[in-house]
Design a protein around this motif. Structure first.
Motif, short mmCIF file in Angstrom:
data_model
loop_
_atom_site.label_atom_id
_atom_site.label_comp_id
_atom_site.label_asym_id
_atom_site.label_seq_id
_atom_site.Cartn_x
_atom_site.Cartn_y
_atom_site.Cartn_z
N ALA A 146 56.00 45.93 42.99
CA ALA A 146 54.82 45.25 43.55
C ALA A 146 53.99 46.22 44.39
O ALA A 146 52.75 46.23 44.30
CB ALA A 146 55.25 44.05 44.39
N ILE A 195 49.77 40.19 40.53
CA ILE A 195 50.97 41.03 40.57
C ILE A 195 52.06 40.43 39.70
O ILE A 195 52.70 41.14 38.92
CB ILE A 195 51.46 41.23 42.02
CG1 ILE A 195 50.42 42.01 42.82
CG2 ILE A 195 52.81 41.96 42.04
CD1 ILE A 195 50.69 42.05 44.31
N ALA A 213 52.20 48.48 42.05
CA ALA A 213 51.07 47.74 41.46
C ALA A 213 49.90 47.66 42.42
O ALA A 213 48.74 47.86 42.03
CB ALA A 213 51.51 46.34 41.04
N LEU A 214 50.17 47.39 43.69
CA LEU A 214 49.10 47.35 44.69
C LEU A 214 48.39 48.69 44.78
O LEU A 214 47.15 48.75 44.82
CB LEU A 214 49.65 46.96 46.06
CG LEU A 214 49.98 45.49 46.26
CD1 LEU A 214 50.70 45.28 47.59
CD2 LEU A 214 48.73 44.65 46.20
N CYS A 233 45.44 43.00 45.44
CA CYS A 233 45.75 42.12 44.30
C CYS A 233 46.22 40.78 44.83
O CYS A 233 46.83 40.70 45.90
CB CYS A 233 46.90 42.68 43.46
SG CYS A 233 46.56 44.06 42.42
#
Length: 152
Positions: A29, A45, A32-33, A40
């Motif tokens: 996560a 996510i 991904a951010l 996001c």
């Protein structure tokens, strides 16, 4: 070990489970951010990681409670990193989630009710301490930025 004690005081009562899977999801996560310019929604996510949004929200809530990320509600809301990805070590994430509990609780809980339980429990405690020290040493040397770089 100071990271462990500092993180323990920041863990919310309704935190996500302390497992290696949760640790993996938290790192993903955070990656991904960072890959999405730092902001996001939990739904984005969850979709990006092919997860149930409820689980990722629990992980994100734990990270937000520890001031690793910030959350904003509303139309322009979402999650974002509170510090540079190169300043977030995997040891911090591991400690925030108290992952060590998943192995130590299981091992120590199984050492009751027999004639050498106290001795084996003490032996396991020493081994677990060594495992945690080694784990933290390795995780301290890697950051979210390193993980992002490896996934590009």
């Amino acid at each position: 070990m100071s990271i462990h004690k500092e993180a323990a005081s920041k863990k919310p009562a309704t935190a996500c489970p302390s497992t290696f899977k949760t640790f993996s999801l938290a790192v993903q996560a955070l990656v991904a951010l960072e890959r999405h310019s730092g902001k996001c929604s939990s739904g984005d996510i969850a979709s990006y990681l092919h997860l149930e949004s409820t689980l990722i929200r629990r992980v994100l809530k734990t990270l937000a409670h520890a001031d690793m990320i910030e959350s904003r509600e509303g139309r322009d809301g979402g999650y974002r990193l509170k510090k540079n990805a190169s300043d977030i070590t995997l040891a911090e994430v591991y400690s925030i989630l108290q992952v060590h509990n998943s192995i130590s609780d299981g091992m120590l809980d199984a050492t009751t009710g027999h004639c050498f339980a106290a001795e084996i429990r003490e032996s396991f405690a020493g081994i677990l301490s060594e495992i945690e020290e080694s784990t933290l040493k390795i995780l301290e040397s890697r950051t979210i930025a390193d993980m992002v770089e490896q996934t590009i």
